[in-house]
Write a protein that holds these residues in place. Structure first.
Motif, PDB file in Angstrom:
ATOM      1  N   TYR A 115       0.837  -1.212   0.000  1.00  0.00           N
ATOM      2  CA  TYR A 115       0.000   0.000   0.000  1.00  0.00           C
ATOM      3  C   TYR A 115       0.863   1.249   0.000  1.00  0.00           C
ATOM      4  N   LEU A 116       1.914   1.200   0.798  1.00  0.00           N
ATOM      5  CA  LEU A 116       2.805   2.360   0.837  1.00  0.00           C
ATOM      6  C   LEU A 116       3.460   2.565  -0.524  1.00  0.00           C
ATOM      7  N   GLU A 117       3.784   1.478  -1.194  1.00  0.00           N
ATOM      8  CA  GLU A 117       4.371   1.603  -2.535  1.00  0.00           C
ATOM      9  C   GLU A 117       3.418   2.323  -3.486  1.00  0.00           C
ATOM     10  N   GLN A 118       2.146   1.949  -3.403  1.00  0.00           N
ATOM     11  CA  GLN A 118       1.164   2.609  -4.276  1.00  0.00           C
ATOM     12  C   GLN A 118       0.989   4.075  -3.912  1.00  0.00           C
ATOM     13  N   ILE A 119       0.972   4.350  -2.611  1.00  0.00           N
ATOM     14  CA  ILE A 119       0.830   5.735  -2.152  1.00  0.00           C
ATOM     15  C   ILE A 119       1.988   6.584  -2.691  1.00  0.00           C
ATOM     16  N   VAL A 120       3.191   6.053  -2.573  1.00  0.00           N
ATOM     17  CA  VAL A 120       4.370   6.798  -3.050  1.00  0.00           C
ATOM     18  C   VAL A 120       4.294   6.993  -4.562  1.00  0.00           C
ATOM     19  N   ASN A 138      10.585  18.989  -3.110  1.00  0.00           N
ATOM     20  CA  ASN A 138      10.342  20.411  -2.802  1.00  0.00           C
ATOM     21  C   ASN A 138       8.858  20.765  -2.875  1.00  0.00           C
ATOM     22  N   THR A 139       8.179  20.131  -3.829  1.00  0.00           N
ATOM     23  CA  THR A 139       6.748  20.414  -3.995  1.00  0.00           C
ATOM     24  C   THR A 139       5.966  19.975  -2.758  1.00  0.00           C
ATOM     25  N   TYR A 347      13.151  12.698   7.514  1.00  0.00           N
ATOM     26  CA  TYR A 347      13.453  13.578   6.377  1.00  0.00           C
ATOM     27  C   TYR A 347      14.366  12.893   5.369  1.00  0.00           C
ATOM     28  N   GLU A 348      15.423  12.287   5.851  1.00  0.00           N
ATOM     29  CA  GLU A 348      16.367  11.620   4.943  1.00  0.00           C
ATOM     30  C   GLU A 348      15.667  10.522   4.141  1.00  0.00           C
ATOM     31  N   LEU A 349      14.788   9.802   4.802  1.00  0.00           N
ATOM     32  CA  LEU A 349      14.082   8.711   4.125  1.00  0.00           C
ATOM     33  C   LEU A 349      13.089   9.240   3.092  1.00  0.00           C
ATOM     34  N   GLU A 350      12.354  10.255   3.461  1.00  0.00           N
ATOM     35  CA  GLU A 350      11.369  10.818   2.525  1.00  0.00           C
ATOM     36  C   GLU A 350      12.064  11.366   1.282  1.00  0.00           C
ATOM     37  N   LYS A 351      13.119  12.109   1.536  1.00  0.00           N
ATOM     38  CA  LYS A 351      13.859  12.715   0.434  1.00  0.00           C
ATOM     39  C   LYS A 351      14.349  11.626  -0.525  1.00  0.00           C
ATOM     40  N   ALA A 352      14.907  10.569   0.050  1.00  0.00           N
ATOM     41  CA  ALA A 352      15.456   9.490  -0.768  1.00  0.00           C
ATOM     42  C   ALA A 352      14.356   8.746  -1.537  1.00  0.00           C
ATOM     43  N   LEU A 353      13.180   8.598  -0.898  1.00  0.00           N
ATOM     44  CA  LEU A 353      12.060   7.954  -1.598  1.00  0.00           C
ATOM     45  C   LEU A 353      11.689   8.735  -2.845  1.00  0.00           C
ATOM     46  N   PHE A 354      11.724  10.059  -2.733  1.00  0.00           N
ATOM     47  CA  PHE A 354      11.232  10.880  -3.846  1.00  0.00           C
ATOM     48  C   PHE A 354      12.298  11.262  -4.862  1.00  0.00           C
ATOM     49  N   ASP A 355      13.600  11.082  -4.493  1.00  0.00           N
ATOM     50  CA  ASP A 355      14.595  11.281  -5.571  1.00  0.00           C
ATOM     51  C   ASP A 355      14.973   9.931  -6.180  1.00  0.00           C
ATOM     52  N   GLY A 356      14.290   8.874  -5.728  1.00  0.00           N
ATOM     53  CA  GLY A 356      14.458   7.577  -6.367  1.00  0.00           C
ATOM     54  C   GLY A 356      15.642   6.769  -5.855  1.00  0.00           C
ATOM     55  N   SER A 357      16.341   7.282  -4.841  1.00  0.00           N
ATOM     56  CA  SER A 357      17.518   6.551  -4.362  1.00  0.00           C
ATOM     57  C   SER A 357      17.164   5.512  -3.298  1.00  0.00           C
ATOM     58  N   VAL A 390       1.566   7.585  11.757  1.00  0.00           N
ATOM     59  CA  VAL A 390       0.457   7.416  10.819  1.00  0.00           C
ATOM     60  C   VAL A 390       0.685   8.153   9.485  1.00  0.00           C
ATOM     61  N   HIS A 391       1.544   9.186   9.502  1.00  0.00           N
ATOM     62  CA  HIS A 391       1.622  10.137   8.382  1.00  0.00           C
ATOM     63  C   HIS A 391       1.733   9.512   6.993  1.00  0.00           C
ATOM     64  N   TRP A 392       2.697   8.623   6.834  1.00  0.00           N
ATOM     65  CA  TRP A 392       2.947   8.084   5.489  1.00  0.00           C
ATOM     66  C   TRP A 392       1.761   7.296   4.951  1.00  0.00           C
ATOM     67  N   SER A 393       1.027   6.639   5.849  1.00  0.00           N
ATOM     68  CA  SER A 393      -0.087   5.806   5.382  1.00  0.00           C
ATOM     69  C   SER A 393      -1.144   6.650   4.675  1.00  0.00           C
ATOM     70  N   GLY A 394      -1.251   7.931   5.044  1.00  0.00           N
ATOM     71  CA  GLY A 394      -2.204   8.816   4.376  1.00  0.00           C
ATOM     72  C   GLY A 394      -1.562   9.656   3.294  1.00  0.00           C
ATOM     73  N   GLY A 395      -0.284   9.411   3.024  1.00  0.00           N
ATOM     74  CA  GLY A 395       0.410  10.158   1.976  1.00  0.00           C
ATOM     75  C   GLY A 395       0.967  11.499   2.434  1.00  0.00           C
ATOM     76  N   ASP A 396       1.047  11.701   3.742  1.00  0.00           N
ATOM     77  CA  ASP A 396       1.565  12.986   4.227  1.00  0.00           C
ATOM     78  C   ASP A 396       3.093  13.002   4.267  1.00  0.00           C
ATOM     79  N   PHE A 397       3.676  13.111   3.115  1.00  0.00           N
ATOM     80  CA  PHE A 397       5.126  13.282   3.008  1.00  0.00           C
ATOM     81  C   PHE A 397       5.449  14.772   2.932  1.00  0.00           C
ATOM     82  N   GLY A 398       6.519  15.181   3.579  1.00  0.00           N
ATOM     83  CA  GLY A 398       6.896  16.601   3.549  1.00  0.00           C
ATOM     84  C   GLY A 398       6.420  17.346   4.780  1.00  0.00           C
TER      85      GLY A 398
END
Lengths: 484, 484
Positions: A115-120, A138-139, A347-357, A390-398
């Motif tokens: 589910y998290l994969e789909q959310i991301v 950044n967005t 923060y480090e994890l979120e950033k890395a998820l969204f820059d694809g690393s 809970v944040h990531w499960s609802g898509g609250d990244f950033g």
């Protein structure tokens, strides 16, 4: 739209402070209708025409211009995603949140992973619809902290980490134990509440424009600037939950109580960002509520309500105890010193998820590595690690960075405040918070969303964002308490 | 429309149970917007088309058919008055209510007279727009009590008056004084509240579908059938205010908690009339709460909460005291026996105003004549006479009779209930209200507006409206208490 929002917020407040359970199902119908009404207005043809006409007009007032800009941001954010994709995403969110709960209960990341994969994946697609500059992430940052970027965060989080990781290590090495048992003695709810009410008065919370109620997950909520409510919860074996929780929410509420009445009815009548909001709650909680001078005034009062539990505890011992610091697994239980490190892990994890690393499947192991690197401890399982929030499960990244930004903003504001109010500590010792609150109103509160976060910082301190003042403050404070 | 109504009702509840005062001005904006939204929907072209289409369809369910009829009634009521006249009338109402307040303060009817004259003139004109059968006043009655007419009221009020005026006179002549001082001893709010909560549980009030709060002018309010709230006020020197007030509101609330869930979201999900609503509150207050058997169960409990004030008072003395009856000037302070006489004074005056046999300027003198005729007392001034109630200042004519109808309905329902539940008194003595409440739910509550008031009466009792059972009950009760 603001009127419907006020009705909605009253319903949320009510649901969390004692609404009878049998009415909840029907209430959720009402909430979903009013929410849909607001959404439909914000994305209507009528809104599009207003925006287009107003954007072409010259000589609009600052208030109108910025109101239009806020509405445009909202309009674009909602319009750029194809409706069918958004509907699928909302369904996914509900499913994902429920699977996260199961995963956390079973401490099994694999249950949550698909589910998290789909959310991301959705979130990445949405960012492409919305557009971005530099990093995709950044967005997401901009949604909670307008103007904030990876570049700025990398710099300040780096600075801060370099200063406080060694401090945390020195505390651990010192072996000093603080006398914290008295904090955990029985303290009845009624007395805690009475003491909290006294503190709120002292902290300039305006009871003609608010009230204090009891809830499970404390929050402050604004109906309008004349009605900003606080909620708290009481742990009869740890008075800190209610007292510091109430002071924290008071900081949020005092912010909104003092937004200029001139902005009522516009989307500018709100805190300017999550980070600035958190700076106000943390200013109250830490720079006032955990300051020794504040307790010079209030410790004897606390003792009156507490019925003996602190009789053998000196003010110094009490002060040290309420400022105890030690690395722990759970963010929401972390102390003032280690809290920001929990945020940096995320923060480090979120950033890395969204820059694809980083791939979602690798989150648990990287989480644990970062915890060891920053805090020196490794969670025993995923429930106490990567699954805790809970944040990531609802898509609250950033969203997470705002919490740590709040600490830095608060420390910078405090530094600037000392230039105007050098007798800050003396005021706390007198219980006179008014001049402090007035300064914050003058520099921060009254503007609502008329100023962006970094604009407030620049106008007030003459500087850009820096971690230096927070690091200085923490170093001085914890060096003293732990006699390093 | 129902969803907006729920949001509005939450706002009303909140304003009356502790909303901070600085937020009230902005809140009234929200209320007026949502109210206007409902009004606009109820009179929209869309509504007109729905109504016309549905009214032509065959084979609609009873629920849909009656929903359409309710909406039609509302639509016609609002559409038949020219908009400009209605706007002028709303302005006049506000002015008139404020002038009534002044007039009451100064006890000077002349201050209020010109406004009341205009209100009555408008109301007459509106009745001509709406149409009427027989008496103009019938149209006003029908707004609160569908199907009720002057013919019926003349008959039942006449019957009742003939039986209770002599009873009141006999009590006065008896010279018997009841021992009421203990009722007025100090009884702290917290203990009154705890006792009230115990009673509410016993009375089948469902706390999963409601809550008890404190207010200035007590009321029950429905958000939805799963959330029907009660409010009360506490007089520390007269526990009857809270205890009987709470039991009364409980009767209203239990009605709405037990409307069939099937009606949720339709305008049928509401009490069927003011009179039937009042019958439920009065059934609880009088037939349960002022019944001696109820206190056989609860008097010892009251004593536990009351801390000594009733130690020297026997159950018989207590029962007599809470049923004291004597003529008084103020309706809302009147007892069970004399209350209906206050209503009849108002009914006779309203009827005469609308059939043209009475002018507004003559109201004070006719008021006093009727008071002397029915209750044997003459108010010392207009503040305690014709100016005491707010209703007329807002144009609420036709509402008062519902209060007295409630007494009669309740007595008739009680009579019918005894056929099914002959051990009524024994149930109260056990504190087992469940079968009584279930009977009321079966016969009254569940239908909401699916049945009209006189339909409920006919289906349940096999009779039309009669004052006989109420008169029998009052005669027996007061003959005993006053040993006539």
């Amino acid at each position: 739209m603001m009127n419907y929002g006020e009705a909605l917020n009253l319903m949320f407040w009510d649901l969390r402070t004692g609404a009878p359970k049998n009415g909840v199902e029907q209430r959720s119908e009402v909430i979903s209708q009013l929410s849909a009404d607001i959404f439909n207005m914000s994305t209507s043809e009528e809104m599009r025409r207003y925006l287009e006409e107003l954007e072409q007009q010259e000589g609009l007032s600052e208030k109108t211009r910025k109101t239009v800009a806020e509405c445009r941001k909202e309009y674009d954010r909602n319009k750029k995603i194809p409706e069918s994709e958004y509907r699928e995403y909302v369904k996914l969110q509900a499913k994902s949140e429920s699977m996260w709960e199961t995963a956390k209960e079973q401490s099994d990341f694999e249950v949550f992973r698909p589910y998290l994969e789909q959310i991301v994946a959705y979130k990445k697609k949405f960012i492409d619809y919305w557009g971005y500059e530099g990093y995709r992430y950044n967005t997401l940052l901009d949604m909670y902290e307008p103007g904030m970027t990876v570049e700025v965060l990398d710099r300040v989080f780096g600075e801060l980490r370099e200063r406080i990781v060694p401090l945390v290590q020195r505390i651990a090495a010192s072996g000093k134990k603080l006398k914290t048992e008295p904090l955990l003695a029985y303290f009845p709810t009624e007395e805690q509440k009475a003491f909290s009410l006294e503190l709120l008065k002292q902290l300039n919370y305006n009871f003609n424009a608010g009230r204090l109620d009891t809830t499970v997950h404390p929050f402050a909520i604004t109906l309008n600037p004349g009605d900003v409510r606080i909620t708290t919860k009481y742990d009869e074996y740890d008075f800190r939950t209610a007292v510091f929780g109430t002071i924290h929410e008071c900081g949020h509420a005092v912010y909104e109580q003092n937004i200029s009445a001139d902005l009522i009815g516009t989307p500018l009548c709100d805190g300017t960002s999550m980070g600035i909001h958190e700076s106000q709650s943390l200013f109250f909680e830490n720079f006032i509520g955990r300051n020794k001078k504040f307790w010079e005034k209030n410790y004897s009062l606390l003792k009156e309500f507490a019925d003996g539990q602190f009789d053998d505890v000196t003010l110094d011992e009490f002060y040290d105890a309420i400022n105890e610091s030690k690395p722990s697994f759970i963010r929401i239980e972390a102390d003032e010193l280690t809290y920001a490190l929990h945020i940096m892990v995320r923060y480090e994890l979120e950033k890395a998820l969204f820059d694809g690393s980083l791939e979602v499947r690798d989150l648990p192991s990287v989480w644990n590595e970062k915890m060891e690197e920053y805090l020196g401890i490794v969670p025993p399982n995923d429930a106490k690690g990567v699954l805790q929030d809970v944040h990531w499960s609802g898509g609250d990244f950033g969203y997470f960075p705002s919490y740590a930004l709040g600490y830095m903003y608060a420390a910078q504001l405090k530094q600037a405040m000392l230039r105007d109010i050098p007798h800050f500590d003396a005021l706390l010792a007198e219980g006179n918070v008014m001049p402090i609150r007035e300064w914050l109103t003058e520099k921060v509160h009254r503007f609502g969303k008329l100023k962006q976060p970094l604009e407030i910082l620049r106008d007030t301190t003459g500087e850009g964002l820096t971690a230096a003042y927070l690091a200085d403050y923490l170093e001085e404070k914890y060096t003293n308490i732990y006699e390093l």
